[in-house]
Design a protein around this motif. Structure first.
Motif, PDB file in Angstrom:
ATOM      1  N   GLU A  20       0.950  -0.909  -0.341  1.00  7.20           N
ATOM      2  CA  GLU A  20       0.228  -0.047   0.100  1.00  7.20           C
ATOM      3  C   GLU A  20       1.419   0.961  -0.128  1.00  7.20           C
ATOM      4  O   GLU A  20       0.058   2.518  -0.074  1.00  7.20           O
ATOM      5  CB  GLU A  20      -0.909  -0.036   0.997  1.00  7.20           C
ATOM      6  N   ASP A  21       2.403   0.717   0.247  1.00  2.91           N
ATOM      7  CA  ASP A  21       2.608   2.674   0.068  1.00  2.91           C
ATOM      8  C   ASP A  21       3.072   3.186  -1.624  1.00  2.91           C
ATOM      9  O   ASP A  21       2.793   2.439  -2.195  1.00  2.91           O
ATOM     10  CB  ASP A  21       4.676   1.867   0.077  1.00  2.91           C
ATOM     11  N   PRO A  22       2.966   4.629  -1.439  1.00  3.30           N
ATOM     12  CA  PRO A  22       2.848   5.396  -2.218  1.00  3.30           C
ATOM     13  C   PRO A  22       4.396   4.797  -3.070  1.00  3.30           C
ATOM     14  O   PRO A  22       5.629   4.906  -1.904  1.00  3.30           O
ATOM     15  CB  PRO A  22       3.065   6.883  -2.357  1.00  3.30           C
ATOM     16  N   PRO A  23       4.295   5.445  -4.821  1.00  2.00           N
ATOM     17  CA  PRO A  23       5.937   4.989  -5.689  1.00  2.00           C
ATOM     18  C   PRO A  23       7.156   5.447  -4.590  1.00  2.00           C
ATOM     19  O   PRO A  23       6.813   6.650  -4.323  1.00  2.00           O
ATOM     20  CB  PRO A  23       5.313   5.558  -6.229  1.00  2.00           C
ATOM     21  N   PHE A  24       8.024   5.723  -4.966  1.00  3.18           N
ATOM     22  CA  PHE A  24       9.356   6.410  -4.328  1.00  3.18           C
ATOM     23  C   PHE A  24       9.415   7.883  -5.526  1.00  3.18           C
ATOM     24  O   PHE A  24       8.809   7.373  -6.379  1.00  3.18           O
ATOM     25  CB  PHE A  24      10.667   5.594  -5.301  1.00  3.18           C
ATOM     26  N   ARG A  25       9.749   9.028  -4.927  1.00  4.07           N
ATOM     27  CA  ARG A  25       9.673  10.491  -5.317  1.00  4.07           C
ATOM     28  C   ARG A  25      11.467  10.066  -4.752  1.00  4.07           C
ATOM     29  O   ARG A  25      11.980  10.051  -4.050  1.00  4.07           O
ATOM     30  CB  ARG A  25       8.606  11.167  -4.038  1.00  4.07           C
ATOM     31  N   GLU A  26      11.760  11.623  -5.610  1.00  3.49           N
ATOM     32  CA  GLU A  26      13.063  11.645  -5.395  1.00  3.49           C
ATOM     33  C   GLU A  26      13.396  12.153  -3.609  1.00  3.49           C
ATOM     34  O   GLU A  26      14.282  12.197  -3.934  1.00  3.49           O
ATOM     35  CB  GLU A  26      12.871  12.993  -5.659  1.00  3.49           C
ATOM     36  N   ASP A  27      12.138  12.993  -2.724  1.00  3.76           N
ATOM     37  CA  ASP A  27      12.999  12.959  -1.973  1.00  3.76           C
ATOM     38  C   ASP A  27      12.378  11.457  -1.177  1.00  3.76           C
ATOM     39  O   ASP A  27      12.373  12.051   0.551  1.00  3.76           O
ATOM     40  CB  ASP A  27      12.300  14.307  -1.020  1.00  3.76           C
ATOM     41  N   THR A  28      12.368  10.605  -1.291  1.00  2.00           N
ATOM     42  CA  THR A  28      12.258   9.392  -0.751  1.00  2.00           C
ATOM     43  C   THR A  28      13.037   8.331  -0.250  1.00  2.00           C
ATOM     44  O   THR A  28      14.538   9.054  -0.331  1.00  2.00           O
ATOM     45  CB  THR A  28      11.962   8.292  -1.356  1.00  2.00           C
ATOM     46  N   PRO A  29      13.445   8.704   1.778  1.00  2.89           N
ATOM     47  CA  PRO A  29      15.022   8.417   1.861  1.00  2.89           C
ATOM     48  C   PRO A  29      14.955   7.275   1.175  1.00  2.89           C
ATOM     49  O   PRO A  29      14.646   6.324   0.980  1.00  2.89           O
ATOM     50  CB  PRO A  29      14.695   8.441   3.541  1.00  2.89           C
ATOM     51  N   TYR A  30      16.897   7.140   1.306  1.00  2.00           N
ATOM     52  CA  TYR A  30      17.248   5.753   0.544  1.00  2.00           C
ATOM     53  C   TYR A  30      17.847   4.589   1.872  1.00  2.00           C
ATOM     54  O   TYR A  30      18.432   5.504   2.653  1.00  2.00           O
ATOM     55  CB  TYR A  30      18.724   5.786   0.766  1.00  2.00           C
ATOM     56  N   ALA A  31      17.329   3.422   1.380  1.00  2.00           N
ATOM     57  CA  ALA A  31      16.504   2.555   2.299  1.00  2.00           C
ATOM     58  C   ALA A  31      17.646   1.393   1.664  1.00  2.00           C
ATOM     59  O   ALA A  31      16.917   0.216   0.909  1.00  2.00           O
ATOM     60  CB  ALA A  31      15.876   2.177   2.871  1.00  2.00           C
ATOM     61  N   PRO A  32      19.031   1.258   1.157  1.00  2.00           N
ATOM     62  CA  PRO A  32      19.784   0.180  -0.070  1.00  2.00           C
ATOM     63  C   PRO A  32      19.426  -1.349   0.292  1.00  2.00           C
ATOM     64  O   PRO A  32      20.225  -0.542   2.139  1.00  2.00           O
ATOM     65  CB  PRO A  32      20.900   0.236  -0.663  1.00  2.00           C
ATOM     66  N   ASN A  33      19.016  -2.417   0.276  1.00  2.00           N
ATOM     67  CA  ASN A  33      19.300  -3.752   0.567  1.00  2.00           C
ATOM     68  C   ASN A  33      20.274  -4.273   0.320  1.00  2.00           C
ATOM     69  O   ASN A  33      20.280  -5.546   1.397  1.00  2.00           O
ATOM     70  CB  ASN A  33      17.906  -4.203   1.024  1.00  2.00           C
ATOM     71  N   SER A  34      20.527  -4.273  -1.162  1.00  2.00           N
ATOM     72  CA  SER A  34      21.391  -5.181  -1.758  1.00  2.00           C
ATOM     73  C   SER A  34      22.496  -4.617  -1.779  1.00  2.00           C
ATOM     74  O   SER A  34      22.463  -3.144  -2.029  1.00  2.00           O
ATOM     75  CB  SER A  34      20.892  -5.838  -2.915  1.00  2.00           C
ATOM     76  N   PRO A  35      23.979  -5.517  -2.199  1.00  2.00           N
ATOM     77  CA  PRO A  35      25.043  -4.523  -2.094  1.00  2.00           C
ATOM     78  C   PRO A  35      25.282  -4.399  -3.049  1.00  2.00           C
ATOM     79  O   PRO A  35      25.128  -2.578  -4.085  1.00  2.00           O
ATOM     80  CB  PRO A  35      26.361  -6.268  -2.414  1.00  2.00           C
ATOM     81  N   TYR A  36      24.251  -3.944  -4.319  1.00  2.00           N
ATOM     82  CA  TYR A  36      24.452  -3.746  -5.814  1.00  2.00           C
ATOM     83  C   TYR A  36      23.998  -2.347  -4.992  1.00  2.00           C
ATOM     84  O   TYR A  36      24.281  -1.547  -5.781  1.00  2.00           O
ATOM     85  CB  TYR A  36      23.125  -4.160  -6.808  1.00  2.00           C
ATOM     86  N   ALA A  37      22.549  -2.650  -4.809  1.00  4.44           N
ATOM     87  CA  ALA A  37      22.020  -1.249  -4.386  1.00  4.44           C
ATOM     88  C   ALA A  37      22.783  -0.144  -3.441  1.00  4.44           C
ATOM     89  O   ALA A  37      22.970   0.983  -4.196  1.00  4.44           O
ATOM     90  CB  ALA A  37      20.631  -1.010  -3.391  1.00  4.44           C
ATOM     91  N   ALA A  38      23.281  -0.856  -2.577  1.00  5.78           N
ATOM     92  CA  ALA A  38      24.207   0.449  -1.750  1.00  5.78           C
ATOM     93  C   ALA A  38      25.742   0.714  -2.533  1.00  5.78           C
ATOM     94  O   ALA A  38      25.347   2.087  -1.494  1.00  5.78           O
ATOM     95  CB  ALA A  38      24.299  -0.842  -0.439  1.00  5.78           C
ATOM     96  N   SER A  39      26.297  -0.222  -2.905  1.00  2.82           N
ATOM     97  CA  SER A  39      27.194   0.520  -3.803  1.00  2.82           C
ATOM     98  C   SER A  39      26.659   2.060  -5.162  1.00  2.82           C
ATOM     99  O   SER A  39      27.290   2.796  -5.162  1.00  2.82           O
ATOM    100  CB  SER A  39      27.730  -0.269  -5.216  1.00  2.82           C
TER     101      SER A  39
END
Ligand code: NAD
Length: 354
Positions: free
Chosen positions: A144-163
């Protein structure tokens, strides 16, 4: 004519960008690519046929090389596509991702900053560094969450996303601290021609055409937003033309779909385009153990780039998918050349013996 130094232009999105840029006359291109497993020789050969194109094999983290290329080519923009880009591989070898995506981007930024500082005033104002990033930096959404916007806080979960998140922060810091004219784009899942068959859609097309199992992680209900690659490339070009320096832009197809639905749609399309009396493609679907830490849902709010820069995707999922399948059908030699012994070994490591 504008001059673009493109990094990673031998990969999926970079190659589509270079091809469009050269066929539509956006400018001249110098492509700096390390030629990893993800850079297909057939893709490089296609690019070599195009006008106003130069290629240099090398690493974005190689500062003397980058310095020399900037000085000799004198680009109006650097468009940074190069990355290790596959989440599954980042789970097995995170160091490669940190080296290219974080250290490589940091080295590139440092050389670009020096080059930009030495430009005459007018050219300095025109110059842009465009950083290509992903929606995966924002983490996972609930249903039910709204889609990502440019001001959505970063919360990367995979090593790819974190890099990639780390590289986004470095780009932001180079703008904030040194005034480097940067722009960052965060895009959803791309699909289309020239995508290495490790990502969902080309993997499924290639497996299905070979009559082999279609591996789907977990329950297949992980949701992604899908964008045809040419729409992404046109968005990047729009950001170069009209984007506000220092800003970030989310790019998406307004096309959320669970993985299972994507694969079923693909099977049905193949049934129409390449019917086989002995095979129902859907019967190849095979559920496999889930990817560790698999994000459940990504969705993009692309309202900012639509409102402020006037960009819209041209393809629907249906038209984009048909173009994609037709491209793979017409390029069976490209597919065969991608399915090397290393590639087959990777399939087994990743999905077990299917
Ligand atoms: P890809 O894996 O298909 O291609 C990456 C290219 O970069 C390859 O040609 C590779 O040889 C090159 N490369 C890798 N390391 C390098 C290095 N150290 N120096 C120079 N070149 C190097 O990737 P892609 O799918 O085309 O993605 C391009 C960019 O877009 C990446 O930054 C990725 O994070 C981002 N992105 C991709 C998607 C997607 O769906 N594919 C979605 C959003 C954002």
């Amino acid at each position: 004519m504008s001059k673009f130094l493109v990094t990673g232009g031998g990969g999926f999105i970079g190659a589509n960008f270079v091809r469009l840029a050269l066929t539509e006359g956006w400018g001249a291109i110098l492509n700096l690519d390390k030629v990893t497993y993800a850079c297909h020789p057939g893709t490089l050969a296609m690019l070599e046929q195009l006008p106003n194109y130069q290629f240099v094999q090398g690493d974005v983290g190689d500062r003397p090389l980058v310095q020399e290329l900037l000085q000799t080519f004198q680009p109006d923009a650097v468009i940074h596509f190069a990355a290790e880009s596959h989440v599954d591989r980042s789970i097995n070898s995170p160091q490669d991702f940190i080296q290219t995506n974080v250290v490589g981007t940091a080295n590139l930024l440092e050389e670009v900053k020096t080059y930009w500082q030495q430009l005459p005033t007018g050219a300095q104002e025109q110059f842009r560094f465009i950083h290509i990033s992903t929606d995966e930096v924002y983490g996972s959404l609930g249903p039910e969450d709204p889609p990502f916007r440019e001001d959505t806080p970063y919360a990367p979960n995979s090593p790819y996303a974190a890099s990639k998140a780390a590289s986004d922060h470095l780009v932001r810091a180079y703008h904030h601290t040194y005034g480097l004219p940067t722009l960052t784009t965060n895009c959803s899942n791309n699909y289309g021609p020239y995508q290495f068959p490790e990502k969902l859609i080309p993997l499924m097309i290639c497996q299905a055409l070979a009559g082999q199992p279609l591996p789907i992680y977990g329950d297949g209900q992980n949701v992604r937003d899908w964008l045809y690659v040419e729409d992404h490339c046109r968005a990047v070009y729009t950001v170069w033309q009209k984007g506000q320096v220092g800003e970030t832009y989310n790019i998406g197809g307004n096309c959320e779909k669970p993985n299972l639905e994507v694969v079923q749609t693909l099977c049905d399309l193949l049934q129409t385009l390449v019917p086989r009396s002995d095979l129902n493609y859907r019967s190849l679907i095979t559920f496999v153990s889930d990817r560790p830490g698999h994000d459940r849902r990504y969705a993009i709010d692309a309202g900012k780039i639509q409102r402020e820069l006037g960009w819209q995707p041209q393809e629907t999922f249906s038209t984009g998918l048909e173009k994609t399948v037709q491209w793979y059908l017409a390029h069976q030699d490209w597919v065969e050349a991608a399915r090397t012994a290393d590639y087959r070994a990777w399939l087994t490591t990743n999905y077990g013996s299917l």
